[in-house]
Design a protein around this motif. Structure first.
Motif, PDB file in Angstrom:
ATOM      1  N   ARG A  60       0.859  -1.185   0.000  1.00  0.00           N
ATOM      2  CA  ARG A  60       0.000   0.000   0.000  1.00  0.00           C
ATOM      3  C   ARG A  60       0.889   1.227   0.000  1.00  0.00           C
ATOM      4  NH1 ARG A  60      -2.903  -3.570   3.424  1.00  0.00           N
ATOM      5  NH2 ARG A  60      -4.778  -4.244   2.334  1.00  0.00           N
ATOM      6  N   TYR A  61       0.443   2.248  -0.689  1.00  0.00           N
ATOM      7  CA  TYR A  61       1.221   3.462  -0.897  1.00  0.00           C
ATOM      8  C   TYR A  61       0.386   4.645  -0.441  1.00  0.00           C
ATOM      9  CZ  TYR A  61       4.081   6.792  -3.594  1.00  0.00           C
ATOM     10  OH  TYR A  61       4.893   7.829  -3.986  1.00  0.00           O
ATOM     11  N   LEU A  62       0.911   5.404   0.532  1.00  0.00           N
ATOM     12  CA  LEU A  62       0.214   6.572   1.068  1.00  0.00           C
ATOM     13  C   LEU A  62       0.797   7.833   0.449  1.00  0.00           C
ATOM     14  CD1 LEU A  62      -1.625   8.066   3.137  1.00  0.00           C
ATOM     15  CD2 LEU A  62       0.330   7.956   4.711  1.00  0.00           C
ATOM     16  N   VAL A 110      -4.674   6.588  -0.379  1.00  0.00           N
ATOM     17  CA  VAL A 110      -3.950   5.330  -0.222  1.00  0.00           C
ATOM     18  C   VAL A 110      -4.364   4.456  -1.390  1.00  0.00           C
ATOM     19  CG1 VAL A 110      -3.637   3.264   1.186  1.00  0.00           C
ATOM     20  CG2 VAL A 110      -3.953   5.480   2.291  1.00  0.00           C
TER      21      VAL A 110
END
Length: 51
Positions: A30-32, A48
Motif C-alpha cells: 500500500r502506498y500513502l 492510499v
C-alpha cells in the motif's frame, strides 16, 4: 528519472512511478500519498492505493 520541477497535480503519481522503477514497491504494497497546496484556496489531499 529527473524532473524539471513540481508537476503539482501529478507529483504523487510521478513519485509513485519513481518508487516502482527503483523496486521500492512490490505487488500488494500500500502506498500513502499526502500533499498540501499553498496560496489562495490551499488544499490538502491524502490517498492510499495498492500497488
Amino acid at each position: 528519472m529527473g524532473t524539471g520541477g513540481h508537476l503539482f497535480c501529478s507529483d504523487a503519481f510521478v513519485n509513485y512511478r519513481t518508487a516502482v522503477d527503483r523496486g521500492l514497491l512490490v505487488p500488494g504494497d500500500r502506498y500513502l500519498v499526502a500533499t498540501v497546496g499553498s496560496g489562495e484556496g490551499a488544499t490538502f489531499v491524502a490517498l492510499v492505493f495498492e500497488h
